[in-house]
Design a protein around this motif. Structure first.
Motif, PDB file in Angstrom:
ATOM      1  N   VAL A  46       0.882  -1.167   0.000  1.00 19.75           N
ATOM      2  CA  VAL A  46       0.000   0.000   0.000  1.00 19.75           C
ATOM      3  C   VAL A  46       0.916   1.212   0.000  1.00 19.75           C
ATOM      4  N   GLN A  47       0.751   2.086  -0.982  1.00 22.52           N
ATOM      5  CA  GLN A  47       1.635   3.243  -1.097  1.00 22.52           C
ATOM      6  C   GLN A  47       1.145   4.365  -0.188  1.00 22.52           C
ATOM      7  N   GLY A  48       1.927   4.668   0.840  1.00 25.95           N
ATOM      8  CA  GLY A  48       1.517   5.668   1.815  1.00 25.95           C
ATOM      9  C   GLY A  48       1.604   7.080   1.275  1.00 25.95           C
ATOM     10  N   GLU A  49       2.821   7.555   1.030  1.00 21.07           N
ATOM     11  CA  GLU A  49       3.010   8.927   0.557  1.00 21.07           C
ATOM     12  C   GLU A  49       2.543   9.095  -0.884  1.00 21.07           C
ATOM     13  N   GLY A  90      -0.217   8.158  -2.257  1.00 18.85           N
ATOM     14  CA  GLY A  90      -1.653   8.348  -2.480  1.00 18.85           C
ATOM     15  C   GLY A  90      -2.534   7.233  -1.980  1.00 18.85           C
ATOM     16  N   ILE A  91      -2.059   6.415  -1.039  1.00 19.68           N
ATOM     17  CA  ILE A  91      -2.842   5.311  -0.450  1.00 19.68           C
ATOM     18  C   ILE A  91      -3.362   4.373  -1.538  1.00 19.68           C
ATOM     19  N   ASN A  92      -2.477   4.023  -2.453  1.00 14.79           N
ATOM     20  CA  ASN A  92      -2.816   3.068  -3.507  1.00 14.79           C
ATOM     21  C   ASN A  92      -2.520   1.660  -2.995  1.00 14.79           C
ATOM     22  N   ALA A  93      -3.522   0.794  -3.024  1.00  7.55           N
ATOM     23  CA  ALA A  93      -3.373  -0.575  -2.514  1.00  7.55           C
ATOM     24  C   ALA A  93      -3.276  -1.564  -3.675  1.00  7.55           C
ATOM     25  N   ALA A  94      -2.216  -2.343  -3.676  1.00  5.27           N
ATOM     26  CA  ALA A  94      -2.062  -3.377  -4.706  1.00  5.27           C
ATOM     27  C   ALA A  94      -2.942  -4.574  -4.376  1.00  5.27           C
ATOM     28  N   SER A  95      -3.487  -5.200  -5.384  1.00  6.90           N
ATOM     29  CA  SER A  95      -4.317  -6.388  -5.176  1.00  6.90           C
ATOM     30  C   SER A  95      -3.432  -7.591  -4.871  1.00  6.90           C
ATOM     31  N   PRO A  96      -3.954  -8.590  -4.150  1.00  5.21           N
ATOM     32  CA  PRO A  96      -3.188  -9.812  -3.912  1.00  5.21           C
ATOM     33  C   PRO A  96      -2.733 -10.471  -5.211  1.00  5.21           C
ATOM     34  N   GLU A  97      -3.588 -10.423  -6.243  1.00  9.58           N
ATOM     35  CA  GLU A  97      -3.258 -11.046  -7.520  1.00  9.58           C
ATOM     36  C   GLU A  97      -2.049 -10.374  -8.164  1.00  9.58           C
ATOM     37  N   GLY A 109       1.193  -4.004  11.450  1.00 10.94           N
ATOM     38  CA  GLY A 109      -0.242  -3.975  11.712  1.00 10.94           C
ATOM     39  C   GLY A 109      -1.032  -2.897  11.020  1.00 10.94           C
ATOM     40  N   ARG A 110      -0.368  -1.946  10.389  1.00 10.23           N
ATOM     41  CA  ARG A 110      -1.079  -0.796   9.818  1.00 10.23           C
ATOM     42  C   ARG A 110      -2.144  -1.217   8.799  1.00 10.23           C
ATOM     43  N   THR A 111      -1.898  -2.271   8.043  1.00  8.10           N
ATOM     44  CA  THR A 111      -2.897  -2.717   7.057  1.00  8.10           C
ATOM     45  C   THR A 111      -3.751  -3.874   7.570  1.00  8.10           C
ATOM     46  N   GLY A 112      -3.562  -4.255   8.842  1.00  9.26           N
ATOM     47  CA  GLY A 112      -4.408  -5.286   9.435  1.00  9.26           C
ATOM     48  C   GLY A 112      -3.673  -6.513   9.907  1.00  9.26           C
ATOM     49  N   THR A 113      -2.538  -6.836   9.279  1.00  6.70           N
ATOM     50  CA  THR A 113      -1.691  -7.952   9.697  1.00  6.70           C
ATOM     51  C   THR A 113      -0.300  -7.394   9.975  1.00  6.70           C
ATOM     52  N   ARG A 158      -6.171   0.057   2.792  1.00  8.04           N
ATOM     53  CA  ARG A 158      -6.539  -1.151   3.541  1.00  8.04           C
ATOM     54  C   ARG A 158      -6.272  -0.919   5.015  1.00  8.04           C
ATOM     55  N   GLY A 159      -7.090  -1.571   5.855  1.00  4.38           N
ATOM     56  CA  GLY A 159      -6.860  -1.520   7.293  1.00  4.38           C
ATOM     57  C   GLY A 159      -6.950  -0.122   7.852  1.00  4.38           C
ATOM     58  N   PHE A 160      -5.911   0.274   8.611  1.00  6.19           N
ATOM     59  CA  PHE A 160      -5.827   1.612   9.183  1.00  6.19           C
ATOM     60  C   PHE A 160      -4.961   2.515   8.310  1.00  6.19           C
ATOM     61  N   MET A 161      -4.821   2.165   7.050  1.00  8.18           N
ATOM     62  CA  MET A 161      -4.023   2.928   6.092  1.00  8.18           C
ATOM     63  C   MET A 161      -4.936   3.301   4.944  1.00  8.18           C
ATOM     64  N   VAL A 162      -5.823   4.267   5.211  1.00  6.54           N
ATOM     65  CA  VAL A 162      -6.908   4.574   4.288  1.00  6.54           C
ATOM     66  C   VAL A 162      -7.095   6.078   4.143  1.00  6.54           C
TER      67      VAL A 162
END
Length: 423
Positions: A207-210, A212-219, A245-249, A351-355
């Protein structure tokens, strides 16, 4: 208060940034709250840019640290052996690595995020004998020359003052809507006429923080891993901000089921906001000669103490389950804002607390963050144009704190988008 701020305006370098966004003098912090010199209370939805996942001054960590200091425990030791280091190594292996079936050697670089990235890039080049690195659009990996070379932000890159070389940048997941960016990447690797050499490594944030909060898919992440394996490319996951833990795990890549060759951790790893970083290395590529990458402050024993205490959160899945419940609250709130206020032209990301919410309206996210600060809540913006206002509260925040923060954010948005237009 403005008079009090003059000392910073007069004596501190122009490079200062967060003090401009949050122009007050803070004096105290506890949990998810901060107080300034005037006694005003703020809800902290910034959490040290992800360095305070357990909040400010966590009581158990504070107790352990005070106990260690008052007993004259070792403070500085470079990379000499200490009891504090031994306890961290054992506990990190037992609580984090073994349950996840991860086998890594633990390297202590300098205590910053950019240093763990520098060590990862150096090691990848040393092990493979190749020079190039593949990075991805909107990635952010640090401000020193090596890590800056794999960072996308043009303003930050210009600060280097020299050409940033030996890096090829490819589209991140969903950067280009009308084509599969990884098919494009593979074609470049396969084609001897593409001008792209087989790199030493690929480096990415899940997940790209700075950026723009872009989250890559698992695939997408799994496909990246398979490409790296096919071509003998080392996969580096920069988990400096998205990890712990920031994204949940604990690791942000767990849900994708991948196992990177090298993992970079810092920010919340110490648990207390103390400088601390590690580079996790697949054992067979642990090829640095003694002292080949070092640093005076890689033996931060105070950080070892608090980091060891912080690992208690991960002894079972209770904390992870709590994060998931509260993450769903945050995501639902953000989606409600997008639906309720079409003026935002917003999109929920992360994702998670990174939104956060990305707004198409130029400058709107900055206005919302500024209004929220005025109303007693600290949050920042990110993205190439600061188009995203992002929510980064401590993972330990209670539901009451979240709801209180939601109210401040919504009131701030309402006052901005509903205010009359002056001609």
């Amino acid at each position: 208060m403005n008079e009090d701020m003059n000392i910073f305006n007069t004596l501190e370098s122009e490079v200062r940034s967060y003090v401009r966004s949050f122009p007050t003098i803070f004096t105290k912090a506890k949990g998810y709250k901060m107080w300034d010199k005037a006694g005003k209370e703020y809800l902290d939805f910034f959490a040290g840019a992800g360095a305070l996942n357990y909040g400010h001054n966590h009581p158990k960590m504070k107790e352990k640290l005070i106990e260690y200091i008052t007993s004259d425990g070792i403070t500085h030791s470079l990379d000499m052996a200490s009891t504090a280091k031994a306890e961290f190594l054992n506990k990190f292996n037992d609580v984090i690595l073994k349950p996840r079936e991860l086998d890594y050697k633990i390297m202590f670089p300098g205590p910053t995020g950019t240093n763990t990235v520098e060590s990862a890039l150096k090691l990848a080049r040393k092990v493979t004998g190749r020079t190039d690195i593949i990075s991805f659009t909107n990635g952010f990996h640090g401000m020193t020359i090596g890590s800056l070379s794999v960072t996308g932000n043009s303003m930050k890159r210009k600060g280097a003052g020299i050409p940033l070389q030996n890096v090829v940048t490819f589209p991140y997941d969903n950067y280009v809507d009308d084509q599969n960016s990884l098919d494009y990447l593979e074609r470049f690797l396969e084609d001897s006429g593409s001008g792209v050499a087989i790199p030493a490594a690929m480096i990415l944030e899940t997940v790209q923080g700075e950026g723009g909060i872009n989250a890559a898919s698992p695939e997408w992440l799994k496909k990246i891993e398979s490409i790296c394996k096919r071509w003998g490319i080392l996969l580096i996951v920069d988990d400096v901000q998205a990890g712990v833990g920031r994204t949940g795990t604990f690791f942000s890549f767990e849900t994708a089921g991948i196992k990177p060759d090298i993992v970079c951790l810092s920010k919340s790893l110490s648990g207390y906001g103390l400088p601390f970083a590690v580079t996790l290395i697949r054992p067979d590529i642990d090829k640095f000669a003694p002292g080949e990458h070092n640093g005076t402050f890689r033996g931060n024993n105070h950080a070892f103490v608090t980091a060891t205490a912080a690992l208690d959160f991960w002894k079972d899945d209770t904390f992870e389950k709590e994060i998931k419940v509260k993450s769903e609250m945050i995501y639902s709130f953000l989606q409600k804002l997008v639906d309720t206020y079409p003026e935002l032209k917003g999109e929920v990301r992360g994702r998670g607390f990174m939104v956060g919410i990305a707004s198409e309206v130029d400058g709107l996210s900055n206005k919302i963050a500024a209004k929220a600060f005025e109303n007693g809540l600290i949050m920042e913006t990110s993205g190439p144009k600061d188009e995203v206002f992002k929510l980064f509260p401590p993972l330990t925040i209670d539901e009451q704190g979240l709801k209180q923060g939601f109210e401040v954010i919504e009131n701030s948005i309402r006052s901005i988008v509903k205010e009359p237009v002056t001609i």
